[in-house]
Design a protein around this motif. Structure first.
Motif, PDB file in Angstrom:
ATOM      1  N   SER A   1       0.794  -1.184  -0.130  1.00 59.90           N
ATOM      2  CA  SER A   1       0.065   0.009   0.008  1.00 59.90           C
ATOM      3  C   SER A   1       0.821   1.267  -0.078  1.00 59.90           C
ATOM      4  O   SER A   1       0.518   2.228  -0.730  1.00 59.90           O
ATOM      5  CB  SER A   1      -0.848   0.062   1.249  1.00 59.90           C
ATOM      6  OG  SER A   1      -0.114  -0.105   2.413  1.00 59.90           O
ATOM      7  N   ASN A   2       1.865   1.211   0.761  1.00 60.97           N
ATOM      8  CA  ASN A   2       2.857   2.571   0.584  1.00 60.97           C
ATOM      9  C   ASN A   2       3.425   2.544  -0.534  1.00 60.97           C
ATOM     10  O   ASN A   2       3.708   3.632  -1.061  1.00 60.97           O
ATOM     11  CB  ASN A   2       3.952   2.080   1.688  1.00 60.97           C
ATOM     12  CG  ASN A   2       3.538   2.616   3.179  1.00 60.97           C
ATOM     13  OD1 ASN A   2       2.308   2.981   3.305  1.00 60.97           O
ATOM     14  ND2 ASN A   2       4.242   2.021   4.237  1.00 60.97           N
ATOM     15  N   GLY A   3       3.751   1.527  -1.316  1.00 59.51           N
ATOM     16  CA  GLY A   3       4.404   1.478  -2.716  1.00 59.51           C
ATOM     17  C   GLY A   3       3.490   2.097  -3.614  1.00 59.51           C
ATOM     18  O   GLY A   3       3.610   2.904  -4.627  1.00 59.51           O
TER      19      GLY A   3
ATOM     20  N   TYR B   1       2.984   5.798  -3.170  1.00 59.52           N
ATOM     21  CA  TYR B   1       4.164   6.618  -3.676  1.00 59.52           C
ATOM     22  C   TYR B   1       3.863   6.682  -5.212  1.00 59.52           C
ATOM     23  O   TYR B   1       3.996   7.534  -5.860  1.00 59.52           O
ATOM     24  CB  TYR B   1       5.566   5.910  -3.320  1.00 59.52           C
ATOM     25  CG  TYR B   1       6.710   6.561  -4.041  1.00 59.52           C
ATOM     26  CD1 TYR B   1       7.114   7.713  -3.600  1.00 59.52           C
ATOM     27  CD2 TYR B   1       7.243   5.906  -5.153  1.00 59.52           C
ATOM     28  CE1 TYR B   1       8.241   8.405  -4.073  1.00 59.52           C
ATOM     29  CE2 TYR B   1       8.320   6.425  -5.623  1.00 59.52           C
ATOM     30  CZ  TYR B   1       8.879   7.715  -5.190  1.00 59.52           C
ATOM     31  OH  TYR B   1      10.099   8.251  -5.619  1.00 59.52           O
ATOM     32  N   PHE B   2       3.513   5.446  -5.898  1.00 56.72           N
ATOM     33  CA  PHE B   2       3.459   5.503  -7.552  1.00 56.72           C
ATOM     34  C   PHE B   2       2.154   6.279  -7.832  1.00 56.72           C
ATOM     35  O   PHE B   2       2.294   7.156  -8.638  1.00 56.72           O
ATOM     36  CB  PHE B   2       3.292   4.027  -8.105  1.00 56.72           C
ATOM     37  CG  PHE B   2       3.230   3.694  -9.381  1.00 56.72           C
ATOM     38  CD1 PHE B   2       4.314   3.766  -9.919  1.00 56.72           C
ATOM     39  CD2 PHE B   2       1.807   3.395  -9.990  1.00 56.72           C
ATOM     40  CE1 PHE B   2       4.362   3.413 -11.202  1.00 56.72           C
ATOM     41  CE2 PHE B   2       2.016   3.502 -11.413  1.00 56.72           C
ATOM     42  CZ  PHE B   2       3.126   3.348 -11.986  1.00 56.72           C
TER      43      PHE B   2
ATOM     44  N   VAL C   1       3.617   9.913  -8.063  1.00 58.50           N
ATOM     45  CA  VAL C   1       4.510  10.148  -9.497  1.00 58.50           C
ATOM     46  C   VAL C   1       3.539  10.260 -10.404  1.00 58.50           C
ATOM     47  O   VAL C   1       3.518  11.377 -11.158  1.00 58.50           O
ATOM     48  CB  VAL C   1       5.508   8.863  -9.459  1.00 58.50           C
ATOM     49  CG1 VAL C   1       5.995   8.897 -10.760  1.00 58.50           C
ATOM     50  CG2 VAL C   1       6.492   9.145  -8.323  1.00 58.50           C
ATOM     51  N   CYS C   2       2.438   9.482 -10.437  1.00 58.72           N
ATOM     52  CA  CYS C   2       1.440   9.486 -11.914  1.00 58.72           C
ATOM     53  C   CYS C   2       0.787  10.881 -11.553  1.00 58.72           C
ATOM     54  O   CYS C   2       0.379  11.631 -12.440  1.00 58.72           O
ATOM     55  CB  CYS C   2       0.241   8.397 -11.675  1.00 58.72           C
ATOM     56  SG  CYS C   2       1.409   6.946 -11.846  1.00 58.72           S
ATOM     57  N   LEU C   3       0.428  11.508 -10.218  1.00 56.36           N
ATOM     58  CA  LEU C   3      -0.265  12.930 -10.085  1.00 56.36           C
ATOM     59  C   LEU C   3       0.708  13.997 -10.504  1.00 56.36           C
ATOM     60  O   LEU C   3       0.330  14.802 -11.290  1.00 56.36           O
ATOM     61  CB  LEU C   3      -0.545  13.035  -8.734  1.00 56.36           C
ATOM     62  CG  LEU C   3      -1.141  14.455  -8.444  1.00 56.36           C
ATOM     63  CD1 LEU C   3      -2.503  14.454  -8.963  1.00 56.36           C
ATOM     64  CD2 LEU C   3      -1.318  14.614  -6.899  1.00 56.36           C
TER      65      LEU C   3
ATOM     66  N   GLY D   1       9.983   5.894  -9.408  1.00 53.24           N
ATOM     67  CA  GLY D   1       9.759   7.055  -9.759  1.00 53.24           C
ATOM     68  C   GLY D   1      10.421   8.024 -10.644  1.00 53.24           C
ATOM     69  O   GLY D   1       9.957   8.734 -11.354  1.00 53.24           O
ATOM     70  N   VAL D   2      11.712   7.511 -10.640  1.00 53.89           N
ATOM     71  CA  VAL D   2      12.773   8.395 -11.330  1.00 53.89           C
ATOM     72  C   VAL D   2      12.761   7.946 -13.018  1.00 53.89           C
ATOM     73  O   VAL D   2      12.681   8.694 -13.913  1.00 53.89           O
ATOM     74  CB  VAL D   2      14.111   8.219 -11.036  1.00 53.89           C
ATOM     75  CG1 VAL D   2      15.260   8.776 -11.945  1.00 53.89           C
ATOM     76  CG2 VAL D   2      14.420   9.010  -9.758  1.00 53.89           C
TER      77      VAL D   2
END
Length: 120
Positions: free
Chosen positions: A4-6, A9-10, A13-15, A84-85
Motif C-alpha cells: 500500500s505504501n508503494g 508513492y506510485f 508520481v502519476c499525479l 519514480g525516477v
C-alpha cells in the motif's frame, strides 16, 4: 515497506506526471495563438504519434509497476524511488520525442503536402 505504501508513492508520481501534462498542454495551446486549424493539426498528429508508439508509452509504466512490486517484496526502498525516477525521465523523453514529431508535421503544412495525410 508494504504494497500500500508503494502504491501510494506510485500514485503520487502519476499525479505529478498529470500536472506536467496539463502544464505542457497549456503552453502548447498558448503557442497556437487561437488558430483553430493549427490546434486541430496538433491534436491530429499527437493522436497519430500516440497510436503508433503505444508500446513505447506503456513500457516505462510497466517497468515502474514491476519495480514498485519488487521494492515491496524485497523491502528495498531504493527500487521504489528508482521507479519514480524511471517514470519521470521516460515521460520527459517520450513527450519530447512526440512534440518533435508534432512540430515537424503540424507547423510545416506547406512544405510537404504529399506526405501530409491530415484533411482539414
Amino acid at each position: 515497506m508494504t504494497l500500500s505504501n508503494g502504491l501510494i508513492y506510485f500514485g503520487v508520481v502519476c499525479l505529478l506526471l498529470g500536472i506536467l501534462v496539463i502544464v505542457a498542454d497549456h503552453k502548447l495551446n498558448k503557442k497556437t495563438g487561437g488558430d483553430e486549424k493549427l490546434a486541430k493539426r496538433i491534436i491530429f498528429y499527437k493522436n497519430k504519434w500516440n497510436g503508433e508508439h503505444a508500446g513505447l508509452i506503456l513500457a516505462p509504466f510497466g517497468v515502474a509497476v514491476l519495480m514498485t512490486i519488487l521494492s515491496c517484496v524485497t523491502d528495498m526502498v531504493a527500487f521504489l524511488y528508482l521507479a519514480g525516477v524511471v517514470v519521470l525521465v521516460a515521460y520527459i523523453f517520450i513527450y519530447n520525442k512526440m512534440m518533435i514529431y508534432v512540430e515537424a508535421n503540424a507547423f510545416n503544412v506547406g512544405n510537404n503536402l504529399d506526405k501530409n495525410s491530415y484533411s482539414e
